[in-house]
Write a protein that holds these residues in place. Sequence first.
Motif, short mmCIF file in Angstrom:
data_model
loop_
_atom_site.label_atom_id
_atom_site.label_comp_id
_atom_site.label_asym_id
_atom_site.label_seq_id
_atom_site.Cartn_x
_atom_site.Cartn_y
_atom_site.Cartn_z
N TYR A 64 -2.59 1.41 -5.58
CA TYR A 64 -2.14 0.53 -3.85
C TYR A 64 -1.09 0.07 -3.47
O TYR A 64 -0.04 -0.09 -2.68
CB TYR A 64 -3.61 0.35 -3.90
N VAL A 84 2.42 1.44 -3.68
CA VAL A 84 2.35 2.01 -2.17
C VAL A 84 2.39 1.34 -1.50
O VAL A 84 3.79 1.61 0.15
CB VAL A 84 0.93 3.34 -2.19
N LEU A 85 1.61 0.10 -1.35
CA LEU A 85 1.50 -1.11 0.12
C LEU A 85 3.31 -1.46 -0.24
O LEU A 85 4.53 -1.47 0.68
CB LEU A 85 1.59 -2.11 -0.52
N GLY A 128 5.72 1.27 1.11
CA GLY A 128 5.18 0.87 2.52
C GLY A 128 6.04 -0.52 2.85
O GLY A 128 7.19 -0.18 4.42
N ARG A 166 0.03 0.05 7.11
CA ARG A 166 -1.03 -0.57 5.70
C ARG A 166 -1.78 0.39 6.27
O ARG A 166 -3.15 0.68 6.18
CB ARG A 166 -0.79 -2.14 5.81
N LEU A 174 -2.27 3.82 5.10
CA LEU A 174 -2.94 3.62 3.81
C LEU A 174 -4.42 2.99 3.78
O LEU A 174 -5.24 3.12 2.74
CB LEU A 174 -2.01 2.78 2.70
N ARG A 201 -6.78 5.48 4.13
CA ARG A 201 -7.08 6.63 2.73
C ARG A 201 -7.48 6.10 2.08
O ARG A 201 -8.65 6.65 1.37
CB ARG A 201 -5.24 7.06 2.56
#
Length: 479
Positions: free
Chosen positions: A28, A31-32, A35, A132, A135, A138
Amino acid sequence: MTIEVTHEQLVVDRESPQTRRRRWEQRYRIVLLVGDALAAAAAAFLIHAAYGRWAVSLVLPPTWIVAMVAHRSYDRGALGLGTEEYRRVLRGTLALPALAALAYWLGTRDAGLLHDMIMAAVPAAAIALPVRYTLRRRLHRRWARGRDRSPTLLVGPSHDVAELVAVLRRGGVQDLQIAGVCLSDPQNASSVRQLGLPVLGGPADMTDVLRAVRISTVVVLPAPGLDTSVLRRMSWTAAAHGVDFLLAPVLTDVSASRLAVRPTNGVPLLRIQAPDLSRTSRLPKELLDRTLAAALLTLLALPMLLIALVVRLDSSGPALFRQQRAGRYGDHFTMLKFRTMRADSEALRAELAHLNQNSDGLLFKVKEDPRITRVGSLLRRSSLDELPQLINVVRGDMSLVGPRPPLPEEVEEYTPDIKRRLLVKPGLTGLWQVSGRSDLPWDEAVRLDLGYVDNWSMGLDLTILLRTGSAVVRGTGAY
């Protein structure tokens, strides 16, 4: 009661799989980071397109990441939490111009770059926040499917454990997955087992439980036998096993924004900020309520006229139903709704008392109420019968968001605690509506209303307004 932590145990536990950081957190965060970098790059591209300078595209992405790290937007305590995560992103956004100004003052002396970095802050935040949000949704879907959740051990008395479990279960998707309970009062284990939770022993058995069960988090609730020394040793045990150690506060339904740790002579005291319900703090809410309600009335004027005509044609009686309700501080006002019942509905109420679905409280609700008209049933399921209350909002009697407007006779039966819900204006929507409306028991409805009063903020109002649309579509508790 003693909990032993030996050097051998510490070494073994450090080598066990339980001490490894959860994989979903690592994924996570990565991915953050990606992003955020893409959001900053997109913002830099927009600035380049507007002003024709490339330097911002090289400087903005790493500076944005530094601002996010500095404001702890990747910390474990903010992952997937929504409001707190967004607040940290916004704080980092505000820091971005300051970082650019500092770099300019320290020696870059590039006025164009300073201008571009300041201008890029808004589009960077405007892109990063939706990313965000996507995400987080998700991640919540994965939690809802039982994936990436944290196996949790609860330690404490049965009554408090049952209350905490109820709050966690009704609070929506979250990462804690209760794997077992260690009770300080094992004689009441049956009440916890009824909740579908295994009782794994008492507080003294926590070490054995952590060895036998894959636990990521321990949550300890206040109990008479759990004094300072015991809690300290329990925290040592949790640390030795690589497990998060959380202490549940005595008070529930307190928003995180009202909590702060206040160290005093080495003692971490938990400060609970009093709710701010002053007229000054609520002025933005008043302006938003009346402005938005007036705009909605303008847009919905024709549909409301059509609904009024259909109500008149469907059954005898006026199109609008008027009823005295209690507003802020208990002041009475006339609430408006589209009529959904027969004209003699109040006279028939006594005959239907035995069908009341909320006999545990002060509300009167009957499923498949025979007094409801054909059109009225459709209006209630779709919540269209509430639209005339926009007039009450414009008048200042109600808010868009707030507790359910009670009847004066209900208020007369309120206890002093329940009367706190009268500190704010009643709302057209509220936590009670987005959480189930008439399907909620009376105690739960009161808890939600009091929680709203104590934790009110503009952010909470906006969250409830966003959730209202899906609640209306679901129609849960609308009867």
